[in-house]
Design a protein around this motif. Structure first.
Motif, PDB file in Angstrom:
ATOM      1  N   LYS A 145       0.635  -1.371  -0.041  1.00 15.21           N
ATOM      2  CA  LYS A 145       0.002   0.148  -0.242  1.00 15.21           C
ATOM      3  C   LYS A 145       0.933   1.182   0.054  1.00 15.21           C
ATOM      4  O   LYS A 145       0.647   2.319  -0.630  1.00 15.21           O
ATOM      5  CB  LYS A 145      -0.941   0.231   0.999  1.00 15.21           C
ATOM      6  N   LEU A 146       2.095   1.164   0.790  1.00 15.56           N
ATOM      7  CA  LEU A 146       2.931   2.400   0.739  1.00 15.56           C
ATOM      8  C   LEU A 146       3.362   2.602  -0.718  1.00 15.56           C
ATOM      9  O   LEU A 146       3.456   3.621  -1.170  1.00 15.56           O
ATOM     10  CB  LEU A 146       4.171   2.022   1.838  1.00 15.56           C
ATOM     11  N   GLN A 153       4.725   3.576  -8.318  1.00 16.29           N
ATOM     12  CA  GLN A 153       4.508   2.006  -7.378  1.00 16.29           C
ATOM     13  C   GLN A 153       5.819   1.753  -7.316  1.00 16.29           C
ATOM     14  O   GLN A 153       6.335   0.461  -7.361  1.00 16.29           O
ATOM     15  CB  GLN A 153       3.690   1.116  -8.398  1.00 16.29           C
ATOM     16  N   ARG A 154       6.760   2.408  -6.859  1.00 20.57           N
ATOM     17  CA  ARG A 154       8.280   2.154  -6.402  1.00 20.57           C
ATOM     18  C   ARG A 154       8.562   3.449  -5.667  1.00 20.57           C
ATOM     19  O   ARG A 154       8.272   4.608  -5.960  1.00 20.57           O
ATOM     20  CB  ARG A 154       9.051   2.011  -7.702  1.00 20.57           C
ATOM     21  N   LEU A 155       9.583   3.039  -4.695  1.00 21.06           N
ATOM     22  CA  LEU A 155      10.067   4.005  -3.807  1.00 21.06           C
ATOM     23  C   LEU A 155      11.533   3.557  -3.400  1.00 21.06           C
ATOM     24  O   LEU A 155      11.642   2.357  -3.472  1.00 21.06           O
ATOM     25  CB  LEU A 155       9.374   3.970  -2.460  1.00 21.06           C
ATOM     26  N   GLU A 210      -5.610  -4.008  -6.936  1.00 19.10           N
ATOM     27  CA  GLU A 210      -7.020  -3.498  -6.911  1.00 19.10           C
ATOM     28  C   GLU A 210      -7.403  -3.737  -5.633  1.00 19.10           C
ATOM     29  O   GLU A 210      -8.072  -3.000  -4.727  1.00 19.10           O
ATOM     30  CB  GLU A 210      -7.912  -3.812  -8.032  1.00 19.10           C
ATOM     31  N   GLU A 211      -7.423  -5.027  -4.950  1.00 20.78           N
ATOM     32  CA  GLU A 211      -8.099  -5.371  -3.677  1.00 20.78           C
ATOM     33  C   GLU A 211      -7.335  -4.600  -2.339  1.00 20.78           C
ATOM     34  O   GLU A 211      -7.974  -4.491  -1.378  1.00 20.78           O
ATOM     35  CB  GLU A 211      -7.788  -6.559  -3.342  1.00 20.78           C
ATOM     36  N   LEU A 212      -6.247  -3.953  -2.624  1.00 22.94           N
ATOM     37  CA  LEU A 212      -5.509  -3.036  -1.690  1.00 22.94           C
ATOM     38  C   LEU A 212      -5.869  -1.837  -1.692  1.00 22.94           C
ATOM     39  O   LEU A 212      -5.506  -0.807  -0.873  1.00 22.94           O
ATOM     40  CB  LEU A 212      -4.094  -3.438  -1.526  1.00 22.94           C
ATOM     41  N   CYS A 289      -2.045   5.727   8.891  1.00 19.64           N
ATOM     42  CA  CYS A 289      -2.809   4.404   9.112  1.00 19.64           C
ATOM     43  C   CYS A 289      -2.028   3.289   8.919  1.00 19.64           C
ATOM     44  O   CYS A 289      -2.311   2.470   9.342  1.00 19.64           O
ATOM     45  CB  CYS A 289      -4.444   4.610   8.316  1.00 19.64           C
ATOM     46  N   LEU A 290      -1.036   3.355   7.971  1.00 20.96           N
ATOM     47  CA  LEU A 290       0.006   2.252   7.663  1.00 20.96           C
ATOM     48  C   LEU A 290       0.845   2.206   8.905  1.00 20.96           C
ATOM     49  O   LEU A 290       1.725   1.109   8.921  1.00 20.96           O
ATOM     50  CB  LEU A 290       0.621   2.415   6.262  1.00 20.96           C
ATOM     51  N   MET A 291       1.059   3.128   9.760  1.00 21.41           N
ATOM     52  CA  MET A 291       1.870   3.076  10.751  1.00 21.41           C
ATOM     53  C   MET A 291       1.283   2.196  11.941  1.00 21.41           C
ATOM     54  O   MET A 291       0.098   2.336  12.382  1.00 21.41           O
ATOM     55  CB  MET A 291       2.253   4.349  11.299  1.00 21.41           C
ATOM     56  N   LEU A 292       2.123   1.641  12.802  1.00 21.31           N
ATOM     57  CA  LEU A 292       1.705   0.556  13.888  1.00 21.31           C
ATOM     58  C   LEU A 292       0.983   1.727  14.918  1.00 21.31           C
ATOM     59  O   LEU A 292       0.203   1.516  15.349  1.00 21.31           O
ATOM     60  CB  LEU A 292       2.742  -0.291  14.513  1.00 21.31           C
TER      61      LEU A 292
END
Length: 403
Positions: A145-146, A153-155, A210-212, A289-292
């Motif tokens: 997701k990140l 779509q790359r980092l 797409e599901e993510l 929201c992706l962070m714990l």
């Protein structure tokens, strides 16, 4: 060089909203107001990151011990707040400094450091979580997701690793996570070089998933059966924080704008428009929201924003929306916190790894006194009882009469 804005995959969604949105925000000064509860939530994790880094370094050695003098040069890399010896002495229930004896001699070698049995027990429990297939899948999806938040779509790895601790990625995630998901990730060249002239490598999503591509806000609305276009951000201003009437009116109108998912490409919107700002706020909201612990340091956030081409938008979003985000100045940095994720200073939904980290924090906050562990809590002065107060007043009056 902005390399994060290259065209995405053909199936990457593009926002349909037109580019002609205008800026209506009244440029009023919005003051920063301290939130003691969220400050406490941030302060509770003081030194946790360097402590876990030092722990992993020690356990990476074959003997699971490390020469103390060998750690001192690594102080900047481990981000130790003090000297190595003082740092380890501050946490006697986690680290133990000792001098191993030299074989066939009465002498002892130089000081070494190792983990205590209690800390080793916590580490073993933590390792069990890292090895769970369910946890690895959770990490892979959040990492995917990140990458999906980035239009290409790359980092590069140097950007990903700024969020490594906050996302709960294992310290060796390149070896322990990535090889298990070849259908998710591939290592790639980023197409530019670092300051030393070396090729920069990064992580690329093998295919768009797409599901993510559903934000946390969209999930919430879907579960509640509400319309996606009616998504509003939760706002929670601290006591003593009063927004001016014209700002409140603007916020209400801004909340009613259509919600654009952060997984959609909305860079075609006018950068200074209200609609573009709502998309930017949604982007930061989803990232947190992706962070714990639903927080990360502002420097890392701005690094990602600059790389992706957001420029000053992140800074403006944090300044204009204090009811959504809080910036804490505790623990020698600035930390961006998602307000709705906390009730006072308590994280509402605790990830299994966060529960484990809280156990480390409890061990860190325990000190040794006369060989016995006690919690390091500042005791409040005991208020005198009403009877004691009356007796003291009688004594004071009697001394006045004698005078």
């Amino acid at each position: 060089m902005v390399v994060g804005l290259r065209a995405g995959r053909p199936n990457h969604r593009r926002s349909p909203y037109f580019q002609g949105q205008i800026r209506t925000f009244i440029d009023a000064r919005i003051k920063w107001v301290r939130d003691p509860y969220l400050d406490k939530a941030v302060k509770n994790e003081k030194n946790l990151k360097p402590l876990l880094s030092a722990k992993n370094l020690i356990l990476s050695q074959p003997s699971q011990t490390l020469l103390l003098s060998a750690i001192s040069p690594l102080k900047p890399k481990l981000n130790l707040p003090t000297t190595a010896i003082k740092f380890f002495q501050d946490y006697p229930l986690i680290f133990r400094i000792f001098r191993p004896p030299i074989k066939k001699s009465m002498h002892f070698s130089h000081p070494h450091v190792k983990l205590t049995p209690k800390a080793l027990c916590l580490h073993n429990d933590e390792s069990l979580i890292f090895n769970l297939l369910h946890y690895k899948m959770d990490v892979a999806e959040r990492l995917a997701k990140l990458l999906m938040l980035a239009r290409a779509q790359r980092l590069p790895f140097f950007v990903i690793e700024k969020f490594q601790f906050d996302m709960g990625l294992p310290h060796d995630y390149r070896l322990s996570i990535l090889p298990d998901f070849p259908d998710y990730f591939s290592i790639c060249e980023m197409g530019f070089k670092d300051s030393n002239g070396l090729e920069v490598f990064g992580l690329e999503l093998v295919r768009w998933r797409e599901e993510l591509a559903l934000s946390s806000l969209e999930k919430m609305v879907k579960n509640e059966g509400r319309m996606r276009s009616r998504i509003r951000f939760s706002m929670n201003l601290p006591r003593g924080f009063d927004l001016r009437k014209k700002v409140l009116e603007w916020v209400e109108e801004w909340q009613n704008l259509p919600y654009i998912s952060p997984y959609e490409n909305a860079f075609h919107l006018a950068p200074n428009s209200d609609q573009a700002e709502k998309w930017t706020v949604g982007f930061i909201h989803e990232l947190l929201c992706l962070m714990l612990a639903k927080k990360t340091d502002k420097e890392s956030l701005f690094c990602l924003g600059d790389y992706l081409g957001f420029g000053m938008r992140f800074k403006k979003a944090l300044r204009h929306h204090p009811g959504i985000f809080y910036v804490s100045n505790k623990i020698r940095t600035q930390t961006v916190v998602l307000r709705e994720a906390y009730k006072k200073n308590f994280l509402i939904e605790k990830h299994p790894l966060m529960k484990m980290r809280y156990k480390y924090i409890r061990l860190m906050s325990t000190v040794m006194r006369r060989g016995r562990p006690i919690r390091n809590i500042v005791m409040k002065r005991k208020r005198p009882s009403s009877a004691a107060a009356r007796m003291r007043k009688i004594k004071e009056n009697s001394s006045k009469w004698r005078e």
